[in-house]
Design an enzyme around this catalytic site. Structure first.
Site, PDB file in Angstrom:
ATOM      1  N   ARG A   1      47.684  56.988  36.872  1.00 49.04           N
ATOM      2  CA  ARG A   1      46.783  56.670  35.757  1.00 49.04           C
ATOM      3  C   ARG A   1      47.201  55.369  35.088  1.00 49.04           C
ATOM      4  NH1 ARG A   1      42.145  58.132  35.474  1.00 49.04           N
ATOM      5  NH2 ARG A   1      42.735  60.319  35.751  1.00 49.04           N
TER       6      ARG A   1
ATOM      7  N   ARG B   1      43.535  54.334  47.380  1.00 47.03           N
ATOM      8  CA  ARG B   1      44.471  54.347  46.248  1.00 47.03           C
ATOM      9  C   ARG B   1      45.577  55.381  46.393  1.00 47.03           C
ATOM     10  NH1 ARG B   1      41.450  57.041  40.976  1.00 47.03           N
ATOM     11  NH2 ARG B   1      40.413  58.770  42.037  1.00 47.03           N
TER      12      ARG B   1
ATOM     13  N   HIS C   1      40.132  48.591  39.985  1.00 43.86           N
ATOM     14  CA  HIS C   1      39.900  49.425  38.799  1.00 43.86           C
ATOM     15  C   HIS C   1      40.949  49.094  37.726  1.00 43.86           C
ATOM     16  CE1 HIS C   1      39.543  53.069  36.419  1.00 43.86           C
ATOM     17  NE2 HIS C   1      38.784  53.699  37.286  1.00 43.86           N
TER      18      HIS C   1
ATOM     19  N   ASP D   1      31.120  54.833  30.046  1.00 50.97           N
ATOM     20  CA  ASP D   1      31.287  54.849  31.502  1.00 50.97           C
ATOM     21  C   ASP D   1      30.031  54.215  32.092  1.00 50.97           C
ATOM     22  OD1 ASP D   1      32.067  55.329  34.071  1.00 50.97           O
ATOM     23  OD2 ASP D   1      32.280  57.507  33.862  1.00 50.97           O
TER      24      ASP D   1
ATOM     25  N   GLU E   1      36.391  46.847  35.484  1.00 56.00           N
ATOM     26  CA  GLU E   1      36.640  46.927  36.925  1.00 56.00           C
ATOM     27  C   GLU E   1      35.684  45.992  37.660  1.00 56.00           C
ATOM     28  OE1 GLU E   1      36.161  51.156  37.787  1.00 56.00           O
ATOM     29  OE2 GLU E   1      36.678  51.574  35.715  1.00 56.00           O
TER      30      GLU E   1
HETATM   31  C1  BG6 Z   1      35.716  54.997  36.473  1.00 53.60           C
HETATM   32  C2  BG6 Z   1      34.515  55.885  36.652  1.00 53.60           C
HETATM   33  O1  BG6 Z   1      35.616  53.925  37.340  1.00 53.60           O
HETATM   34  O2  BG6 Z   1      36.903  55.732  36.784  1.00 53.60           O
HETATM   35  C3  BG6 Z   1      34.661  57.115  35.769  1.00 53.60           C
HETATM   36  O3  BG6 Z   1      33.322  55.168  36.335  1.00 53.60           O
HETATM   37  C4  BG6 Z   1      35.965  57.835  36.082  1.00 53.60           C
HETATM   38  O4  BG6 Z   1      33.559  57.987  35.963  1.00 53.60           O
HETATM   39  C5  BG6 Z   1      37.114  56.851  35.946  1.00 53.60           C
HETATM   40  O5  BG6 Z   1      36.124  58.923  35.196  1.00 53.60           O
HETATM   41  C6  BG6 Z   1      38.485  57.439  36.285  1.00 53.60           C
HETATM   42  O6  BG6 Z   1      38.448  58.001  37.544  1.00 53.60           O
HETATM   43  P1  BG6 Z   1      39.678  58.832  38.114  1.00 53.60           P
HETATM   44  O7  BG6 Z   1      39.201  59.405  39.414  1.00 53.60           O
HETATM   45  O8  BG6 Z   1      40.805  57.856  38.300  1.00 53.60           O
HETATM   46  O9  BG6 Z   1      40.009  59.871  37.074  1.00 53.60           O
END
Ligand code: BG6
Length: 308
Positions: free
Chosen positions: A74, A100, A170, A214, A273
């Site tokens: 994260r 990823r 991202h 989002d 992103e």
């Molecule tokens: C964003 C998406 O790119 O990533 C969201 O648009 C999503 O919908 C977010 O919640 C995080 O994604 P993840 O899979 O890393 O929890």
């Protein structure tokens, strides 16, 4: 000899680039040069830190991030590939693809004449890749660490049929406070609002965030700027072969539900992103290479006019 020893022997650059066992025992590479420092996990080729010299960290990493095999970290810059978000046909497949969470191979490290450092990764064609993505292709990711952070995700179609790809770098950016941030460069663009049933809307003015956000902005070739009144800085984002920009902040309720975010974590991060998603997905023809490129740099913040 351990894998880390082998990597250092083959690719290490004295005083500039070293492989080490990071959190969770996962292999990482740390780059330090006169312009900046950065950390990258080999799992996912996932950059988890980038800090230009004399600047506060630019990339945000959740203090509660978990580091485990096959689990996305994260924060930092996860690579969403070869699909962005839910798989277009098979929703049970992993969100944001599999790049990823797989181990990438290091193929080149170089100290560049201007003092910056380049590292290139390749996504191995494992059985998982072949099963989930039955197309012949070569995927490389080149990261150049300097006062500018430059990323290039290159997908070459090595087969004889075209394929369709969606993707994103991202990036989670560190900010002073979500209330004191505005994002420029998306004015007038259409976006799909994921928190409103994917309704198509048009951006009026700059983007500010005051609740769960989002959005998939479409047709966004312009540069973007994240202006941060609290940290008194501007992050400039320049893109190549990227027609979509995704802006995400989970806000309070979602942050509290996520195991790897602190409840107030959403105040210190915003995702902007760069990619190609939904109707901006890319068709890669046999023999062709699609190169998604992005560069981040800190610009001057002027209190008076907010220009750089
Ligand atoms: C964003 C998406 O790119 O990533 C969201 O648009 C999503 O919908 C977010 O919640 C995080 O994604 P993840 O899979 O890393 O929890």
């Amino acid at each position: 000899m351990t894998d880390i020893d082998r990597l250092n022997r083959t690719f290490g650059i004295s005083g500039q680039l070293v492989f080490f066992a990071g959190p969770g025992g996962m292999p990482f590479v740390r780059i330090c040069n006169r312009h900046a420092s950065a950390d990258i996990a080999l799992q996912g080729a996932h950059l988890t830190a980038w800090q230009p010299t004399d600047e506060a960290p630019v990339v945000w990493l959740s203090p509660k991030a978990t580091f485990a095999p096959g689990k996305s970290i994260r924060g930092g810059i996860p690579i969403c590939w070869p699909w962005f978000g839910a798989h277009p046909v098979h929703p049970h497949l992993p969100a944001h693809g599999f790049a990823r969470t797989l181990a990438w191979r290091v193929v080149e490290c170089a100290a560049l004449p201007d003092g910056s450092t380049r590292i290139m990764f390749e996504l191995p064609r494992t059985d998982t890749v072949r099963t989930l993505w039955p197309h012949s292709c070569r995927v490389t990711y080149t990261v150049t660490i300097g006062r500018t952070l430059t990323l290039e995700l290159a997908t070459t179609n090595t087969g004889s049929h075209p394929f369709i790809l969606s993707e994103a770098l991202h990036a989670y950016f560190a900010i002073g406070d979500i209330d004191a941030v505005r994002i420029m460069g998306l004015e007038g663009c259409d976006y799909l609002d994921k928190v409103d049933g994917f309704r198509r809307k048009t951006q009026k003015g700059e983007v500010t965030i005051a609740g769960e956000t989002d959005r998939i902005y479409l047709g966004t070739p312009a540069d973007h700027i994240i202006e941060d009144q609290k940290l008194q800085r501007r992050i400039h984002i320049t893109k190549r072969q990227s027609r979509s920009t995704i802006v995400w902040n989970p806000w309070a309720d979602k942050s509290a539900q996520m195991g790897d975010m602190e409840p107030e974590g959403y105040r210190r991060m915003v995702c902007v992103e760069s990619g190609n998603a939904v109707e901006d997905a890319v068709t890669v023809m046999p023999g062709a290479t699609h190169r998604l490129g992005v560069a981040y740099r800190i610009g001057v913040f002027s209190k008076a006019v907010g220009t750089s």
